[in-house]
Design a protein around this motif. Structure first.
Motif, mmCIF file in Angstrom:
data_model
loop_
_atom_site.group_PDB
_atom_site.id
_atom_site.type_symbol
_atom_site.label_atom_id
_atom_site.label_comp_id
_atom_site.label_asym_id
_atom_site.label_seq_id
_atom_site.Cartn_x
_atom_site.Cartn_y
_atom_site.Cartn_z
ATOM 1 N N ILE A 21 8.842 41.971 50.776
ATOM 2 C CA ILE A 21 9.123 42.425 52.152
ATOM 3 C C ILE A 21 9.668 43.848 52.144
ATOM 4 O O ILE A 21 9.281 44.681 52.971
ATOM 5 N N ALA A 22 10.566 44.140 51.179
ATOM 6 C CA ALA A 22 11.128 45.496 51.067
ATOM 7 C C ALA A 22 10.028 46.509 50.751
ATOM 8 O O ALA A 22 10.010 47.618 51.302
ATOM 9 N N PHE A 23 9.088 46.126 49.867
ATOM 10 C CA PHE A 23 7.957 46.995 49.525
ATOM 11 C C PHE A 23 7.087 47.268 50.751
ATOM 12 O O PHE A 23 6.697 48.412 51.010
ATOM 13 N N PHE A 24 6.814 46.210 51.517
ATOM 14 C CA PHE A 24 5.985 46.348 52.724
ATOM 15 C C PHE A 24 6.658 47.249 53.761
ATOM 16 O O PHE A 24 6.052 48.196 54.267
ATOM 17 N N ALA A 84 -3.593 43.174 53.785
ATOM 18 C CA ALA A 84 -3.125 41.785 53.778
ATOM 19 C C ALA A 84 -4.308 40.815 53.816
ATOM 20 O O ALA A 84 -4.313 39.809 53.090
ATOM 21 N N SER A 85 -5.303 41.103 54.639
ATOM 22 C CA SER A 85 -6.484 40.236 54.760
ATOM 23 C C SER A 85 -7.236 40.132 53.439
ATOM 24 O O SER A 85 -7.583 39.028 52.990
ATOM 25 N N HIS A 295 3.457 30.147 47.266
ATOM 26 C CA HIS A 295 4.118 31.454 47.224
ATOM 27 C C HIS A 295 3.124 32.582 46.951
ATOM 28 O O HIS A 295 3.308 33.700 47.426
ATOM 29 N N LEU A 296 2.081 32.271 46.187
ATOM 30 C CA LEU A 296 1.101 33.296 45.819
ATOM 31 C C LEU A 296 0.420 33.902 47.042
ATOM 32 O O LEU A 296 0.252 35.133 47.122
ATOM 33 N N LEU A 297 0.032 33.077 48.004
ATOM 34 C CA LEU A 297 -0.681 33.590 49.180
ATOM 35 C C LEU A 297 0.188 34.510 50.044
ATOM 36 O O LEU A 297 -0.205 35.643 50.322
ATOM 37 N N PRO A 298 1.388 34.064 50.491
ATOM 38 C CA PRO A 298 2.203 34.978 51.302
ATOM 39 C C PRO A 298 2.672 36.222 50.546
ATOM 40 O O PRO A 298 2.742 37.311 51.121
ATOM 41 N N LEU A 299 2.970 36.080 49.247
ATOM 42 C CA LEU A 299 3.388 37.250 48.463
ATOM 43 C C LEU A 299 2.231 38.238 48.282
ATOM 44 O O LEU A 299 2.435 39.455 48.333
ATOM 45 N N SER A 305 -0.659 44.348 51.723
ATOM 46 C CA SER A 305 -0.430 45.172 52.909
ATOM 47 C C SER A 305 0.274 46.471 52.546
ATOM 48 O O SER A 305 -0.164 47.564 52.922
ATOM 49 N N GLY A 306 1.364 46.356 51.783
ATOM 50 C CA GLY A 306 2.101 47.555 51.372
ATOM 51 C C GLY A 306 1.274 48.479 50.497
ATOM 52 O O GLY A 306 1.333 49.707 50.631
ATOM 53 N N PHE A 307 0.475 47.885 49.600
ATOM 54 C CA PHE A 307 -0.357 48.682 48.700
ATOM 55 C C PHE A 307 -1.368 49.526 49.467
ATOM 56 O O PHE A 307 -1.534 50.716 49.197
ATOM 57 N N LEU A 308 -2.061 48.915 50.441
ATOM 58 C CA LEU A 308 -3.095 49.671 51.159
ATOM 59 C C LEU A 308 -2.477 50.726 52.078
ATOM 60 O O LEU A 308 -3.068 51.781 52.304
#
Length: 352
Positions: A21-24, A84-85, A295-299, A305-308
């Motif tokens: 979340i902090a990264f995003f 994210a998608s 956890h894998l899917l939401p993470l 999202s943050g990466f793109l």
């Protein structure tokens, strides 16, 4: 001992979500702040807060408000939704296909969406009542048609629709549709630059309208995948074992494929073809925080999202004022990272 292990596990997962979340959020604020005109981060928070809660901010330059709300925020949100998608769809496909090298493009959905977009540009199609949104609409439509055809052919070849059959069918369709795109590019004239630019991927000058287009598909696709995390965990150990655990494998497989296709088709429709996000991000997330799909899917969603968002920031600032296609940046970053991951896996296998 067991209680301590459980507490450590929960603490690690909470830390994982905190970092993601902090990264995003950090990526969002950084991308909105940096540009030709620098906007202070505190001003960004106040501007967004004022628009959400409807209070006055007379002390902030109106130019900053215009830049944040009409130019950078919609672009950053769109990049975040696309990332994210692709990431959550990639994580689901990798679990379903039991292959960490799989991504949303394996089944030909991206190629189908690209054909819809290129065909729209090539023939200058404009549908009544839709107008400028003809391109994303037809891209989504073609992506749906592609996944339906892939599943139909896979079922015709083998009624149980084994993973290997679906992958091979997807590869066949991707090759055919890729050839069709190449043919249209070879025949095109003035639209060549526009087609190439779209195929390389971009979220530039899309605006709030494109967020309205992708958001419903993102919501539906993500909810469908998150509703099937237990089944994905079971199927990642093999279809036969999943059946023994009471999973309706064929039905769940269909739901995951459709949900992933909705996410990928909508992402490609609004941003063009952007590679490696759905491949590298879920793989890195799995290495860092484990293979449990709960956890894998939401993470993966948050990290992708943050990466793109950061990739788009690099694309528009690295050789400013010229903008690079975001697909070029993701490939330049993703390919070496993916190569390092592969080398690491091979070394680990040899040691084991």
């Amino acid at each position: 001992m067991q209680k301590r292990f459980t507490q450590n596990f929960l603490t690690n997962k909470y830390m994982a979500y905190f970092i993601a979340i902090a990264f995003f959020l950090g990526s969002m604020l950084l991308a909105i702040s940096i540009g030709t005109v620098h906007v202070p981060i505190l001003d960004i928070i106040q501007i967004i807060g004022a628009n959400i809660f409807q209070y006055s901010i007379d002390h902030i330059d109106p130019m900053f408000t215009n830049i944040v709300m009409n130019i950078r925020l919609p672009r950053v949100l769109l990049a975040g939704l696309v990332g994210a998608s692709l990431a959550i769809a990639g994580a689901a496909f990798q679990g379903l296909l039991r292959n960490p090298l799989a991504d949303p493009y394996t089944l030909g959905v991206s190629s189908g969406a690209s054909v819809g977009a290129v065909l729209t540009i090539f023939l200058n199609i404009s549908l009544p009542f839709i107008g400028e949104f003809t391109l994303p609409f037809l891209s989504i439509l073609f992506s749906f048609m592609t996944i339906l055809l892939v599943l139909l052919f896979a079922q015709r070849i083998e009624r149980s629709m084994k993973v290997e059959t679906i992958i091979l069918t997807g590869v066949i369709f991707s090759s055919f549709l890729g050839a069709f795109i190449s043919l249209m590019i070879a025949l095109t004239g003035n639209e060549l630059r526009q087609i190439i630019s779209w195929l390389l991927g971009s979220v530039s000058m899309r605006g709030w309208e494109y967020i309205k287009i992708i958001f419903p598909f993102f919501t539906i696709g993500s909810i469908l995948l998150l509703m099937n995390v237990n089944e994905l965990n079971a199927m990642s150990f093999g279809e036969e074992r999943a059946q023994h655990l009471g999973v309706n494998v064929q039905r769940r497989k269909m739901l995951v494929l459709i949900a992933g296709s909705i996410l990928t088709g909508a992402a490609v429709a609004v941003s063009g073809a952007i590679g490696f996000v759905g491949l590298v991000i879920p793989h890195l997330t799995r290495i860092l925080w484990g293979p449990d799909h709960k956890h894998l899917l939401p993470l993966s969603l948050l990290t992708g999202s943050g990466f793109l968002i950061l990739a788009d920031l690099v694309a528009r600032t690295i050789i400013s004022p010229t903008e690079l296609p975001i697909g070029v940046i993701t490939s330049l970053i993703g390919a070496p990272v993916f190569a390092i991951i592969l080398i690491g896996r091979k070394r680990k296998e040899r040691r084991g």
